[in-house]
Design a protein around this motif. Structure first.
Motif, PDB file in Angstrom:
ATOM      1  N   TRP A   1      64.098  51.770  14.372  1.00 13.50           N
ATOM      2  CA  TRP A   1      64.101  51.300  12.988  1.00 13.50           C
ATOM      3  C   TRP A   1      63.226  52.226  12.149  1.00 13.50           C
ATOM      4  O   TRP A   1      62.140  52.618  12.550  1.00 13.50           O
ATOM      5  CB  TRP A   1      63.560  49.871  12.940  1.00 13.50           C
ATOM      6  N   ASN A   2      63.696  52.573  10.960  1.00 12.25           N
ATOM      7  CA  ASN A   2      62.942  53.415  10.026  1.00 12.25           C
ATOM      8  C   ASN A   2      62.552  54.756  10.643  1.00 12.25           C
ATOM      9  O   ASN A   2      61.417  55.230  10.493  1.00 12.25           O
ATOM     10  CB  ASN A   2      61.688  52.694   9.518  1.00 12.25           C
ATOM     11  N   LEU A   3      63.496  55.397  11.344  1.00 13.16           N
ATOM     12  CA  LEU A   3      63.273  56.783  11.736  1.00 13.16           C
ATOM     13  C   LEU A   3      63.020  57.610  10.483  1.00 13.16           C
ATOM     14  O   LEU A   3      63.597  57.353   9.421  1.00 13.16           O
ATOM     15  CB  LEU A   3      64.504  57.324  12.472  1.00 13.16           C
ATOM     16  N   PHE A   4      62.182  58.631  10.600  1.00 17.44           N
ATOM     17  CA  PHE A   4      61.839  59.427   9.422  1.00 17.44           C
ATOM     18  C   PHE A   4      63.081  60.040   8.757  1.00 17.44           C
ATOM     19  O   PHE A   4      63.097  60.259   7.549  1.00 17.44           O
ATOM     20  CB  PHE A   4      60.856  60.538   9.801  1.00 17.44           C
ATOM     21  N   GLY A   5      64.112  60.308   9.539  1.00 17.12           N
ATOM     22  CA  GLY A   5      65.318  60.905   8.979  1.00 17.12           C
ATOM     23  C   GLY A   5      66.011  60.028   7.956  1.00 17.12           C
ATOM     24  O   GLY A   5      66.739  60.528   7.078  1.00 17.12           O
ATOM     25  N   TYR A   6      65.786  58.705   8.024  1.00 16.72           N
ATOM     26  CA  TYR A   6      66.433  57.819   7.054  1.00 16.72           C
ATOM     27  C   TYR A   6      65.900  58.022   5.644  1.00 16.72           C
ATOM     28  O   TYR A   6      66.497  57.525   4.674  1.00 16.72           O
ATOM     29  CB  TYR A   6      66.270  56.361   7.479  1.00 16.72           C
TER      30      TYR A   6
END
Length: 519
Positions: A147-152
């Protein structure tokens, strides 16, 4: 440590619904400067021994991660207020302990970065590859929680998000870490070149997005008319069997609601879609309810609905319960079924279920024994429509793990119930990740949520139609057509491994050169 915490909390603003991704250009450089302080202390401070400095880096990483996850996931506590008399006492533990546990991944990332650290620009690669690696681990260890990987941070802007079709969310995480770390070079003479290259890279990504969107205008499947029902039912009513009739009546009335042009929208509907866990009872064991549902849809139409399902073990008479999706035809017959594979820890099951139940604990759904896991992801045949990949709620957040690789579907159906989390950032973050799956896989996504966000998304991420969070109503739309599998869908693992290897080699070369200079 306080600065690390604040830098991590700042990074959370890059995620939905704020989408302020430029803040990463502050947060990541601060993290790098903190690691510089560990690796190369000021002359007046005694240098730490190498292994001790790794421990110091890990402490800073934990503080950074705690700030990031606390600021980004505080809304999870809302779920413990649904049955406040029973679960409210757990709220502070959930809000604090989950971020505290996830922060150990960032602690490992900072420690790994310190192992590869050097002076100069190569340390950007060390930081990026270390943090991207632990983000990948976070998505896989202990069932995974990506959840909320930096890529998002780059996934909300549709042109930049097209890079997901090439490198996926984990690859985009590595790219974001590299690009938004380059402002650290501004403190050196001529260091402006590196941020300038990052801006150029973002422009190139956007240009690719413009080209790709232009190449793939939205088109639709002939003969398929969808109607998505969003009831916005209070969460405490969804699991109350005493409200059986009221819930069913509300669903039927909403499903029969006139179309936007005033016509009978249900009569034109070929596929009526209801959200996850639609019923406070087992509809498969309720012949009267099945008859009512069969009467609702037209003769050649079907209802696709989330529902609980029970299955008896003939050997010992025990029962297993599943979070499922049923396909129900006009005769009231369940002609297709999918059981959820990726269950939510503490929501749908407890780790060491029998032990914790014996101590008086239970998961939020209060299903004794927890839900059982389905046999695996599979493509479900849908009458008069392309076969569908089913994703029940949480299953949609796992990059590269949303379809049966042996049987590619024609679309993805995501039924969900984000009402646990109210009007908070959680449902917006979930929606961003669902839309990312459409771009990665080149498949349209149809989403039905109890309280939203319900939507129809085309295979390049355009929102064809949607209902906002916290409203009730119906959404009428056609089904977008699919695209050929994009690069990520065919070679995602190899691409991500290649990107990580390149970054690791660059960081390793910088570290080796730095150690040579010290000799």
């Amino acid at each position: 440590m306080a600065v690390a915490f604040l830098a991590g909390a700042l990074a959370a603003l890059a995620m939905a619904p704020f989408n302020a991704f430029p803040v990463l250009a502050v947060s990541f450089p601060v993290a790098i400067w903190l690691l510089d302080g560990v690796a190369f202390p000021a002359p007046e401070n005694p240098p730490r021994r190498f292994w001790r400095s790794i421990g110091s880096a890990a402490r800073l990483g934990w503080c950074y991660g705690f700030g990031y996850f606390l600021a980004g996931l505080w809304w999870i506590g809302n779920a413990f207020l649904v049955d406040a008399d029973q679960f409210a006492w757990l709220l502070p533990f959930a809000v604090v302990l989950l971020p505290a546990g996830l922060a150990f991944f960032h602690a490992a990332g900072f420690a790994l970065a310190r192992l590869l650290w050097s002076r100069g620009i190569a340390r950007i690669l060390a930081f990026a590859v270390a943090m991207a690696a632990v983000e990948w681990l976070r998505g896989h260890i202990l069932t995974g929680f990506p959840w909320n990987l930096f890529g998002y941070a780059l996934a909300e802007e549709l042109h930049l998000a097209q890079s997901l079709s090439l490198i996926g969310a984990y690859g985009l995480t590595l790219v974001a870490l590299v690009l938004f770390s380059t402002p650290v070079a501004l403190v050196r003479r001529g260091g402006w070149r590196w941020p300038a290259l990052s801006v150029a890279a973002l422009v190139a990504m956007a240009a690719f997005g413009v080209w790709r969107l232009g190449q793939h205008p939205t088109s639709f499947v002939d003969g398929v008319q969808l109607r998505i029902m969003q009831p916005d039912l209070p969460q405490d009513a969804k699991f109350n069997p005493a409200l059986r009739n009221e819930v069913l009546t509300r669903y039927l009335a909403l499903s029969r609601q006139p179309a936007a042009d005033g016509s009978d929208g249900l009569a034109k509907t070929t596929h009526l879609i209801w959200p996850e866990s639609a019923f406070p009872f087992l509809v498969a064991q309720d012949p009267e309810a099945l008859k009512v549902l069969g009467d609702l849809v037209a003769p050649k139409a079907v209802l696709l609905t989330g529902a609980g399902r029970a299955e008896e073990n003939l050997d010992d008479g025990s029962w297993r319960f599943f979070n499922s999706l049923h396909v129900i035809d006009a005769t009231g017959t369940i002609i297709g079924n999918y059981d959820k594979v990726h269950l939510v820890p503490f929501g749908e099951y407890l780790p060491y279920q029998s032990v914790l139940e014996s101590l008086g604990f239970e998961q939020l759904t209060k299903q004794r024994g927890g839900f059982s896991t389905g046999p695996g992801l599979r493509t479900l045949d849908i009458p008069n429509a392309p076969p569908a990949g089913i994703l029940i709620c949480y299953e949609a957040i796992f990059p590269g793990e949303v379809i049966d690789p042996a049987n590619r579907p024609g679309w993805l159906l995501n039924v969900t119930n984000d009402a646990w989390f109210g009007i908070t950032p959680g449902p917006y973050q979930h929606f961003t990740e669902v839309r990312a799956r459409a771009i990665e896989e080149g498949l349209p996504v149809v989403r039905a949520g109890n309280n939203g966000i319900s939507a129809v998304i085309d295979p390049v991420g355009r929102i064809v139609a949607s209902l906002p969070l916290g409203t009730s109503g119906v959404l009428d739309s056609r089904l977008p057509t699919t695209l050929p599998p994009p690069l990520f869908a065919t070679a995602g693992t190899s691409i991500i491994a290649g990107l990580f290897l390149i970054a690791l080699i660059g960081a390793g070369l910088g570290c080796r050169n730095h150690r040579r200079q010290l000799r």
